[in-house]
Enzyme design. Structure first.
Site, mmCIF file in Angstrom:
data_model
loop_
_atom_site.group_PDB
_atom_site.id
_atom_site.type_symbol
_atom_site.label_atom_id
_atom_site.label_comp_id
_atom_site.label_asym_id
_atom_site.label_seq_id
_atom_site.Cartn_x
_atom_site.Cartn_y
_atom_site.Cartn_z
ATOM 1 N N ASP A 165 0.835 -1.200 0.000
ATOM 2 C CA ASP A 165 0.000 0.000 0.000
ATOM 3 C C ASP A 165 0.871 1.252 0.000
ATOM 4 O O ASP A 165 2.036 1.210 0.424
ATOM 5 C CB ASP A 165 -0.892 0.028 1.247
ATOM 6 N N TYR A 198 7.697 -8.278 8.368
ATOM 7 C CA TYR A 198 7.275 -6.886 8.461
ATOM 8 C C TYR A 198 7.621 -6.320 9.836
ATOM 9 O O TYR A 198 7.608 -7.043 10.842
ATOM 10 C CB TYR A 198 5.759 -6.745 8.293
ATOM 11 N N ASP A 235 -5.709 1.507 9.061
ATOM 12 C CA ASP A 235 -4.450 2.251 9.086
ATOM 13 C C ASP A 235 -4.763 3.743 9.172
ATOM 14 O O ASP A 235 -5.935 4.144 9.205
ATOM 15 C CB ASP A 235 -3.569 1.925 7.876
ATOM 16 N N ARG A 275 -2.432 -5.220 8.592
ATOM 17 C CA ARG A 275 -3.427 -4.284 9.128
ATOM 18 C C ARG A 275 -4.481 -5.019 9.952
ATOM 19 O O ARG A 275 -4.911 -4.553 11.011
ATOM 20 C CB ARG A 275 -4.095 -3.513 7.987
#
Length: 300
Positions: free
Chosen positions: A47, A75, A89, A182
């Site tokens: 994203d 991550y 987010d 997320r």
């Protein structure tokens, strides 16, 4: 091997450290512009909010893309407690406030519940298709999006920082295909009796590709259209590092190039192989009872 063929036919992997604020598609566009490669694709969308590893396959490397999409990933991410958004987010609209801040001990004690195989509902703002349309498009149009839970694999999950004053906590996760970080941040908060959203998301690894192999878009621009851009490429077979290699003769290679199978006692076990003629990758193939069948043949 990474190489440049006639007519700007470039084969190999270019690993970009994607900056914040731009889409993965724009990165692909920049790579096409600077390399003039005829065929380009990326190994897993990031994203605009996220930064980090974006593997870009050029030419014949695109044939190995499924192995990168299916690879494990790492991550680093940060959540802010007490506020939830519709996108999970900081880009989304606030949908809940007033959530409490859990203690560091509560967070650490909870994490084992989110390790291993877990059920996860993807974010409404995701690329999953619902009735033929992307979920994020439906969500942006104001439609209610209900996505089904899916099983994902969390190989490890660690709390790396807890900032009580900033109302934030940071984590490191190693996960399998299809995991939405997320959603992970959202669900951790729910399990703690509060709400949260992700403020920072950075991808550190995709399969064999790590940050020490990555270059910035600025570096790509500096290399430009020169032969030096090819020097930044990693070999086509980098994406296949976990797959055993089977050396074949030129006679066997000829059969594979025509899409035909061949029999060989060199395939000691059934399964997937990378076929090599000398130093040149020939194909990804499947062996069964010593019969080798091509799955994807490289034109190199």
């Amino acid at each position: 091997m990474a190489r440049k063929r006639k007519g700007n036919k470039i084969d190999g992997w270019l690993i970009i450290d994607k900056p914040l604020g731009i889409s993965s598609a724009k990165v692909v566009g920049a790579v096409k512009f600077h390399t003039k490669a005829q065929k380009v694709g990326h190994g897993g969308t990031l994203d605009p909010l996220a930064s980090g590893i974006l593997p870009i396959g050029l030419g014949e490397a695109t044939k190995t893309m499924p192995y990168i999409v299916d690879a494990s990933k790492e991550y680093a991410f940060t959540v802010q407690w007490g506020t939830a958004t519709d996108s999970d987010d900081k880009e989304g609209e606030v949908i809940e406030t007033g959530g409490r801040t859990p203690s560091k001990e509560e967070v650490e004690n909870l994490l084992p519940q989110f390790t291993g195989s877990i059920e996860q509902v993807p974010p409404a703002y995701s690329a999953i298709k619902v009735d033929g349309q992307r979920a994020y498009k439906l969500a942006r149009d104001g439609e209610k999006v209900e996505l089904k839970a899916r099983t994902v694999e969390i190989q490890s999950l660690k709390l790396t920082d807890f900032d009580e004053k900033a109302n934030e906590a940071s984590f490191h996760v190693t996960c399998g295909k299809g995991t939405y970080v997320r959603s992970l941040g959202r669900d951790i908060a729910k399990a703690l009796g509060t709400c949260a959203h992700i403020t920072v998301l950075r991808r550190l690894r995709v399969g064999p590709f790590t940050l020490n192999k990555a270059i910035s878009l600025e570096k790509l621009e500096e290399l430009g259209h020169s032969a030096r851009a090819v020097e930044a490429l990693l070999p086509v077979t980098t994406a296949l590092d976990d797959i055993p290699v089977l050396a074949v003769t030129e006679t066997e290679a000829q059969e594979i190039r025509f899409g035909r199978s061949f029999q060989t006692s060199k395939a000691k076990r059934d399964g997937t192989y990378v076929l090599m003629v000398g130093d040149t990758p020939l194909a990804i193939a499947e062996a069964s009872d010593e019969l080798v069948r091509p799955l994807r043949v490289f034109n190199m």
